[in-house]
Design an enzyme around this catalytic site. Structure first.
Site, PDB file in Angstrom:
ATOM      1  CE1 TYR A 109      92.909  17.430 -64.415  1.00 47.76           C
ATOM      2  CE2 TYR A 109      92.878  19.725 -63.728  1.00 47.76           C
ATOM      3  CZ  TYR A 109      92.224  18.632 -64.233  1.00 47.76           C
ATOM      4  OH  TYR A 109      90.894  18.714 -64.557  1.00 47.76           O
ATOM      5  CB  THR A 148      85.309  22.559 -59.269  1.00 45.38           C
ATOM      6  OG1 THR A 148      85.364  21.345 -60.026  1.00 45.38           O
ATOM      7  CG2 THR A 148      83.879  22.779 -58.818  1.00 45.38           C
ATOM      8  CE  LYS A 171      91.730  16.842 -61.140  1.00 40.51           C
ATOM      9  NZ  LYS A 171      91.337  18.221 -60.759  1.00 40.51           N
TER      10      LYS A 171
END
Length: 302
Positions: free
Chosen positions: A143, A55, A168
């Protein structure tokens, strides 16, 4: 479980905010606006920040900009929030970024999914091991977006690197997540739902205790309401929040998440908090789609 990392583990079992990276009129990173957005998150009750996340347009930032964003985040967070710094690219670049984060005082790094057309499972382990071994005092959070990776491989990585403390998990399949977490060790890691609020209820039901959020940039209270409900086992309450954010997240996810960051920045722009500009390969929303985003943001009574 490694006692050394108890504080970091607790920080992951929360709303893990992924701040946007605002740009000035000349296209450069806007430090003053970024600081203001961070303070808004902190004042809103957020206690875990991930600079250089997706993001935050990680892949569109230069190395110098990624360092700047990390520095600004650590300064603003102070003792108010844990900082989980996004690192990635080639191994030397990721290691240098992780060491930079460590030297600034960050307590954790999130290792972005390897961007490479050919990722073997053994190579995935080697990639993360090289980074984790370079910063043994930091908590390391892979991730994970690769549905081919097995839980056994994550366990193998953690056997070699006890500082790998959380995941994640961002494969959009709750059943696969449940199996993967149990194969890797459900209680061995902190499981963070990496696909944010839309997937948080289903992933919490399978063992997640935290979730990432881009929406939190716009409405911190909304994200915190969801995790409070999930922690209480109030899935009906969590789904009320889910219904509240559904359209916003549908707009972000449309067309292969083409406007994932764009929608968040548009909402912030409608509130007068930052410019709407994103960098290629993202693109600002067309004029006729901006009103819907602004209406959603306004409806959250921020």
């Amino acid at each position: 479980m490694t006692a050394t990392f108890e504080t970091q583990r607790a920080a992951l079992a929360d709303v893990v905010a992924i701040p946007v990276t605002p740009f000035a009129a000349d296209g450069t990173v806007d430090p003053a606006t970024y600081r203001a957005l961070l303070r808004r998150l902190l004042d809103g009750g957020v206690t875990t920040l991930t600079p250089n996340g997706n993001t935050g347009e990680f892949y569109a930032l230069t190395p110098a900009e990624r360092r700047l964003v990390t520095e600004l985040t650590v300064e603003e967070a102070g003792d108010r929030a844990a900082v989980l710094v996004g690192v990635g690219h080639d191994v030397p670049t990721a290691v240098a970024s992780a060491r930079h984060a460590r030297d600034l005082g960050a307590s954790m790094v999130m290792v972005h999914q390897p961007v490479h057309p050919y990722v073997s499972q053994g190579g995935w382990v080697d990639y993360h091991r090289a980074i984790a071994e370079a910063v043994p005092a930091l908590g390391v959070v892979p991730y994970l977006r690769n549905p081919q990776l097995t839980g056994a491989r994550l366990a193998e990585l953690a056997d070699a690197c006890p500082n790998v403390i959380g995941v994640k998990y961002a494969v959009p399949d709750a059943a696969r997540f449940a199996a993967f977490a149990r194969d890797a060790g459900l209680d061995r890691f902190v499981w963070v739902a990496g696909l944010a609020e839309p997937y948080a209820p289903s992933y919490f039901s399978a063992g997640a205790t935290g979730f990432t959020s881009g929406l939190v940039n716009v409405a911190p209270a909304v994200s915190l309401n969801m995790i409070e409900a999930l922690r209480a086992g109030d899935y009906a309450g969590a789904m009320k929040v889910w219904e509240q954010i559904r359209r916003f997240e549908e707009l972000r996810a449309a067309n292969g998440s083409a406007n994932n960051v764009t929608v968040v920045k548009e909402a912030l722009a409608s509130l007068g908090l930052c410019r709407r500009e994103v960098r290629p390969p993202s693109k600002p929303l067309p004029e006729d789609e901006r009103a819907e985003v602004a209406a959603i943001a306004a409806g959250w009574s921020i």
